[in-house]
Design an enzyme around this catalytic site. Structure first.
Site, short mmCIF file in Angstrom:
data_model
loop_
_atom_site.label_atom_id
_atom_site.label_comp_id
_atom_site.label_asym_id
_atom_site.label_seq_id
_atom_site.Cartn_x
_atom_site.Cartn_y
_atom_site.Cartn_z
N TYR A 92 0.78 -1.27 0.23
CA TYR A 92 0.02 0.01 -0.04
C TYR A 92 0.78 1.31 -0.07
O TYR A 92 0.39 2.33 -0.14
CB TYR A 92 -0.98 -0.13 1.33
CG TYR A 92 -0.13 -0.14 2.66
CD1 TYR A 92 0.42 0.74 3.31
CD2 TYR A 92 0.14 -1.57 3.07
CE1 TYR A 92 1.04 0.69 4.36
CE2 TYR A 92 0.66 -1.78 4.22
CZ TYR A 92 1.44 -0.54 4.93
OH TYR A 92 2.05 -0.96 6.00
N PRO B 20 7.72 2.11 2.77
CA PRO B 20 7.21 1.15 3.94
C PRO B 20 6.93 1.92 5.26
O PRO B 20 7.84 2.55 5.59
CB PRO B 20 8.01 0.01 4.07
CG PRO B 20 9.38 0.36 3.18
CD PRO B 20 8.96 1.54 2.48
N HIS B 21 5.88 1.64 5.84
CA HIS B 21 5.56 2.27 7.22
C HIS B 21 4.22 1.77 7.91
O HIS B 21 3.59 1.12 6.99
CB HIS B 21 5.34 4.01 6.90
CG HIS B 21 4.19 4.31 6.26
ND1 HIS B 21 3.90 4.16 4.80
CD2 HIS B 21 2.72 4.44 6.48
CE1 HIS B 21 2.84 4.32 4.52
NE2 HIS B 21 2.13 4.85 5.60
N ALA B 22 4.26 1.99 9.06
CA ALA B 22 2.94 1.48 9.68
C ALA B 22 2.45 2.57 10.75
O ALA B 22 3.11 3.67 10.51
CB ALA B 22 3.39 0.23 10.68
#
Length: 147
Positions: free
Chosen positions: A56, A66-68
């Site tokens: 995503y 990339p991360h959360a």
């Protein structure tokens, strides 16, 4: 805050390759983990979300972020950049990734501010090409200093 200010010392790396997308995420988050910006479970959250939702975090062809969510293990706000000399495939619907911009944001405000700073860099196709073709970590830092 300027974009370069989000990058702690040692957070810009060039690596030859990653064995797969999970390894690429590990490489992109290694400096933030080592410097205490994130916990291990932050990386695990990114991988689980990728398995459940796909990658995503694709920003542009060849570039992923990339991360959360902050509550998944972000301790401080910081950004890393890893350039892979050999691109890695995340899924068949996206181009192979050469630049990974790892993002850790302690809260939603710093998340938005960091993304705004990154978008200024990435809205210029010339900057994207410079990043994709960078030959040294110093060259990457010089590109990041433009914004």
């Amino acid at each position: 805050m300027r974009l370069k200010d989000y990058f702690p010392e040692g957070a810009v790396k060039i690596k030859e390759s990653a064995s797969d997308w999970q390894h690429a995420i590990d490489l992109s988050m290694a400096a933030l983990l080592a410097l205490g910006y994130i916990r291990d479970d932050y990386i695990k959250s990114i991988k689980e979300a990728t398995l459940n939702n796909g990658p995503y975090y694709m920003l542009a062809p060849g570039i992923a972020m990339p991360h959360a969510r902050p509550e998944c293990g972000a301790l401080k706000t910081g950004v890393s950049l890893t350039l892979l000399r050999q691109p890695v495939l995340f899924d068949v619907n996206n181009d192979p990734v050469k630049v990974l911009i790892g993002l850790a944001a302690f809260d939603s405000d710093s998340h938005i501010n960091a993304i705004q700073a990154l978008s200024e860099l990435l809205c210029d196709e010339g900057n994207i090409q410079k990043l994709l073709n960078a030959q040294s970590e110093k060259q990457i830092k010089d590109i990041l200093s433009l914004v």
